[in-house]
Scaffold this motif. Structure first.
Motif, PDB file in Angstrom:
ATOM      1  N   PHE A 143      -4.991 118.045 -74.845  1.00 55.87           N
ATOM      2  CA  PHE A 143      -4.236 118.502 -76.008  1.00 55.87           C
ATOM      3  C   PHE A 143      -2.753 118.240 -75.781  1.00 55.87           C
ATOM      4  CE2 PHE A 143      -1.663 121.748 -78.094  1.00 55.87           C
ATOM      5  CZ  PHE A 143      -2.081 121.635 -79.413  1.00 55.87           C
ATOM      6  N   VAL A 144      -2.089 117.746 -76.841  1.00 59.60           N
ATOM      7  CA  VAL A 144      -0.648 117.484 -76.792  1.00 59.60           C
ATOM      8  C   VAL A 144      -0.011 118.038 -78.059  1.00 59.60           C
ATOM      9  CG1 VAL A 144       1.142 115.710 -76.814  1.00 59.60           C
ATOM     10  CG2 VAL A 144      -0.862 115.429 -75.355  1.00 59.60           C
ATOM     11  N   HIS A 145       1.100 118.748 -77.888  1.00 63.75           N
ATOM     12  CA  HIS A 145       1.896 119.223 -79.017  1.00 63.75           C
ATOM     13  C   HIS A 145       3.251 118.524 -78.962  1.00 63.75           C
ATOM     14  CE1 HIS A 145       3.641 122.059 -81.934  1.00 63.75           C
ATOM     15  NE2 HIS A 145       4.708 122.073 -81.160  1.00 63.75           N
ATOM     16  N   VAL A 146       3.658 117.939 -80.094  1.00 63.81           N
ATOM     17  CA  VAL A 146       4.954 117.268 -80.177  1.00 63.81           C
ATOM     18  C   VAL A 146       5.762 117.937 -81.291  1.00 63.81           C
ATOM     19  CG1 VAL A 146       6.175 115.106 -80.576  1.00 63.81           C
ATOM     20  CG2 VAL A 146       3.984 115.090 -79.361  1.00 63.81           C
ATOM     21  N   PRO A 147       6.891 118.556 -80.965  1.00 67.12           N
ATOM     22  CA  PRO A 147       7.716 119.196 -81.995  1.00 67.12           C
ATOM     23  C   PRO A 147       8.298 118.171 -82.963  1.00 67.12           C
ATOM     24  CG  PRO A 147       8.322 119.949 -79.785  1.00 67.12           C
ATOM     25  CD  PRO A 147       7.429 118.768 -79.605  1.00 67.12           C
ATOM     26  N   ALA A 148       8.616 118.630 -84.161  1.00 65.34           N
ATOM     27  CA  ALA A 148       9.140 117.750 -85.201  1.00 65.34           C
ATOM     28  C   ALA A 148      10.379 116.993 -84.749  1.00 65.34           C
ATOM     29  CB  ALA A 148       9.434 118.564 -86.459  1.00 65.34           C
ATOM     30  N   ASN A 149      11.254 117.650 -83.997  1.00 61.82           N
ATOM     31  CA  ASN A 149      12.512 117.016 -83.584  1.00 61.82           C
ATOM     32  C   ASN A 149      12.318 115.866 -82.605  1.00 61.82           C
ATOM     33  OD1 ASN A 149      13.996 118.735 -85.194  1.00 61.82           O
ATOM     34  ND2 ASN A 149      14.475 120.171 -83.539  1.00 61.82           N
ATOM     35  N   ASP A 150      11.133 115.763 -82.006  1.00 66.87           N
ATOM     36  CA  ASP A 150      10.864 114.683 -81.047  1.00 66.87           C
ATOM     37  C   ASP A 150      10.240 113.455 -81.702  1.00 66.87           C
ATOM     38  OD1 ASP A 150      11.860 116.322 -79.095  1.00 66.87           O
ATOM     39  OD2 ASP A 150       9.911 116.864 -78.259  1.00 66.87           O
ATOM     40  N   LEU A 151       9.980 113.509 -82.995  1.00 62.66           N
ATOM     41  CA  LEU A 151       9.382 112.373 -83.692  1.00 62.66           C
ATOM     42  C   LEU A 151      10.483 111.460 -84.239  1.00 62.66           C
ATOM     43  CD1 LEU A 151       6.598 114.210 -85.722  1.00 62.66           C
ATOM     44  CD2 LEU A 151       6.318 112.919 -83.593  1.00 62.66           C
ATOM     45  N   PRO A 152      10.331 110.140 -84.092  1.00 61.82           N
ATOM     46  CA  PRO A 152      11.352 109.221 -84.612  1.00 61.82           C
ATOM     47  C   PRO A 152      11.367 109.218 -86.139  1.00 61.82           C
ATOM     48  CG  PRO A 152       9.479 107.994 -83.765  1.00 61.82           C
ATOM     49  CD  PRO A 152       9.247 109.425 -83.396  1.00 61.82           C
ATOM     50  N   VAL A 153      12.560 109.065 -86.708  1.00 62.30           N
ATOM     51  CA  VAL A 153      12.738 109.075 -88.153  1.00 62.30           C
ATOM     52  C   VAL A 153      13.517 107.839 -88.575  1.00 62.30           C
ATOM     53  CG1 VAL A 153      13.765 110.294 -90.118  1.00 62.30           C
ATOM     54  CG2 VAL A 153      12.681 111.598 -88.268  1.00 62.30           C
ATOM     55  N   VAL A 154      13.037 107.183 -89.620  1.00 58.81           N
ATOM     56  CA  VAL A 154      13.734 106.060 -90.242  1.00 58.81           C
ATOM     57  C   VAL A 154      14.152 106.514 -91.637  1.00 58.81           C
ATOM     58  CG1 VAL A 154      13.541 103.663 -91.013  1.00 58.81           C
ATOM     59  CG2 VAL A 154      12.320 104.409 -88.959  1.00 58.81           C
ATOM     60  N   GLU A 155      15.431 106.355 -91.987  1.00 60.99           N
ATOM     61  CA  GLU A 155      15.868 106.836 -93.286  1.00 60.99           C
ATOM     62  C   GLU A 155      16.972 105.970 -93.858  1.00 60.99           C
ATOM     63  OE1 GLU A 155      17.348 110.823 -92.960  1.00 60.99           O
ATOM     64  OE2 GLU A 155      18.221 110.460 -90.989  1.00 60.99           O
ATOM     65  N   GLY A 156      17.095 106.032 -95.185  1.00 58.89           N
ATOM     66  CA  GLY A 156      18.140 105.313 -95.887  1.00 58.89           C
ATOM     67  C   GLY A 156      17.828 105.165 -97.354  1.00 58.89           C
ATOM     68  N   GLU A 157      18.863 105.228 -98.198  1.00 56.76           N
ATOM     69  CA  GLU A 157      18.756 105.022 -99.644  1.00 56.76           C
ATOM     70  C   GLU A 157      17.717 105.927-100.288  1.00 56.76           C
ATOM     71  OE1 GLU A 157      18.170 100.871-100.336  1.00 56.76           O
ATOM     72  OE2 GLU A 157      20.130 100.313 -99.535  1.00 56.76           O
ATOM     73  N   GLY A 158      17.719 107.193 -99.896  1.00 57.98           N
ATOM     74  CA  GLY A 158      16.841 108.177-100.508  1.00 57.98           C
ATOM     75  C   GLY A 158      15.440 108.229 -99.962  1.00 57.98           C
ATOM     76  N   ALA A 159      15.130 107.427 -98.948  1.00 56.30           N
ATOM     77  CA  ALA A 159      13.791 107.407 -98.347  1.00 56.30           C
ATOM     78  C   ALA A 159      13.867 107.859 -96.892  1.00 56.30           C
ATOM     79  CB  ALA A 159      13.186 106.014 -98.416  1.00 56.30           C
ATOM     80  N   THR A 160      12.904 108.686 -96.478  1.00 56.57           N
ATOM     81  CA  THR A 160      12.797 109.160 -95.101  1.00 56.57           C
ATOM     82  C   THR A 160      11.364 108.957 -94.630  1.00 56.57           C
ATOM     83  OG1 THR A 160      14.488 110.852 -95.460  1.00 56.57           O
ATOM     84  CG2 THR A 160      13.058 111.127 -93.552  1.00 56.57           C
ATOM     85  N   ALA A 161      11.204 108.373 -93.446  1.00 55.82           N
ATOM     86  CA  ALA A 161       9.872 108.144 -92.874  1.00 55.82           C
ATOM     87  C   ALA A 161       9.841 108.700 -91.453  1.00 55.82           C
ATOM     88  CB  ALA A 161       9.530 106.659 -92.870  1.00 55.82           C
ATOM     89  N   ARG A 162       9.027 109.731 -91.228  1.00 52.95           N
ATOM     90  CA  ARG A 162       8.848 110.302 -89.888  1.00 52.95           C
ATOM     91  C   ARG A 162       7.571 109.725 -89.299  1.00 52.95           C
ATOM     92  NH1 ARG A 162       9.903 115.153 -90.798  1.00 52.95           N
ATOM     93  NH2 ARG A 162      11.740 115.457 -89.494  1.00 52.95           N
ATOM     94  N   ILE A 163       7.689 109.091 -88.119  1.00 54.47           N
ATOM     95  CA  ILE A 163       6.537 108.453 -87.476  1.00 54.47           C
ATOM     96  C   ILE A 163       5.766 109.529 -86.716  1.00 54.47           C
ATOM     97  CG2 ILE A 163       5.755 106.503 -86.112  1.00 54.47           C
ATOM     98  CD1 ILE A 163       7.639 105.830 -88.516  1.00 54.47           C
ATOM     99  N   VAL A 164       4.679 109.998 -87.314  1.00 55.65           N
ATOM    100  CA  VAL A 164       3.907 111.100 -86.748  1.00 55.65           C
ATOM    101  C   VAL A 164       3.095 110.634 -85.541  1.00 55.65           C
ATOM    102  CG1 VAL A 164       2.097 112.797 -87.244  1.00 55.65           C
ATOM    103  CG2 VAL A 164       3.822 112.250 -88.984  1.00 55.65           C
TER     104      VAL A 164
END
Length: 307
Positions: A143-164
């Motif tokens: 089992f592994v838990h990864v907090p939200a702040n440790d996930l990479p995020v790509v964002e720009g021009e009103g779009a946000t993508a969090r790589i879960v």
């Protein structure tokens, strides 16, 4: 089921069937479906809620077993306390990832924590199962838990993508996956657009909130799984004046067919039958501190074969 456009990117639109898991807690099951059994290694997708629990009520999924898969739980609101037979006790909150690898066998429970149960709460999110490669079907459970702040995020021009989980948009999640896949939380502001590349052989999206414009394929309402044609690229657009939230998911095809029955996934029907008998005889490991369990149901017929 909606028909695909001959010039569009969409192969099939699946409207999930609703199931009541008890106490009024409903899920919408998008995978497996008659139209599509798998998307990459994803063999199961449940959208949970949104459900409002009154004070004193909450989620109570008693201990139950899994083999041959990894579960990924991702919430958009609320909290679930996970407990399992390898000793994990972990509260998951919106944006976090709980990734549980069943391997040769694991047991877990999912419940509302004491504080939220007393106060009342709202719960919404998704739970997916990812079939494990044959070489890892009998791996040690973990089992592994990864907090939200440790996930990479790509964002720009009103779009946000969090790589879960997995890799997409040039970024990789720290979640320890075992096969080529992607699972991405995308949010679009009103009027925003996002181009989605054909990065994997099998790709889909589940629309969580808002109205999504896919150009020639049309405009779609929440609660649908949209499976793309192989090699298709598309542009996501928020339709109207409300934001959009969706999950991108998929990956490379599995290394052979899979069988699915109840909570078990395996590359052979015999392994499924053995797991079922092991649970009937309570030979699986126990969840520390838990005494309840979900009995093995009577399942007619043979396990579903996934081509």
């Amino acid at each position: 089921m909606a028909a695909s456009s001959p010039d569009g990117a969409l192969d099939v639109a699946i409207v999930p069937r609703t199931r009541d898991l008890g106490d009024g807690f409903e899920v919408r099951r998008a995978l497996p479906s008659v139209q599509r059994r798998m998307v990459g290694p994803f063999v199961f997708l449940d959208a949970m809620g949104p459900t409002v629990f009154a004070p004193g009520r909450g989620l109570d999924v008693r201990p139950h077993p899994h083999i041959g898969l990894a579960t990924v739980t991702y919430l958009t609101s609320g909290e679930i306390v996970h407990r399992d037979s390898v000793g994990s006790v972990q509260a998951i909150r919106p944006g976090d990832v709980n990734w549980m690898t069943a391997g040769r066998g694991i047991v877990h429970s999912e419940r509302t924590g004491d504080a939220l149960r007393a106060a009342g709460s709202r719960l919404a999110g998704l739970q997916c199962w990812v079939a494990l490669p044959r070489r890892d079907e009998e791996a040690e459970p973990g089992f592994v838990h990864v907090p939200a702040n440790d996930l990479p995020v790509v964002e720009g021009e009103g779009a946000t993508a969090r790589i879960v989980a997995g890799e997409f948009f040039g970024r990789r999640s720290p979640v320890p996956t075992l096969s080529p896949l992607f699972y991405v939380d995308v949010q679009l502001a009103p009027g925003a657009r996002l181009d989605v590349p054909a990065a994997y052989a099998e790709q889909a999206l589940y629309l969580v909130e808002g109205r999504l414009d896919l150009g020639r394929d049309g405009v779609f309402e929440p609660g649908q799984l949209l499976v793309l044609k192989p090699g298709a690229t598309l542009t996501l657009s928020a339709a109207g004046d409300t934001p959009v939230r969706l999950m991108l998911l998929g990956g490379e095809p599995m290394d052979g067919p899979r069988y699915l029955s109840w909570n078990f996934v395996a590359s052979s029907a015999e392994r499924i039958a053995q797991a079922a008998e092991d649970w009937r005889q309570q030979r699986f490991p126990k969840v520390p501190g838990e005494t309840e369990f979900i009995p093995m149901p009577d399942l007619p017929g043979k396990p579903v074969h996934y081509p």
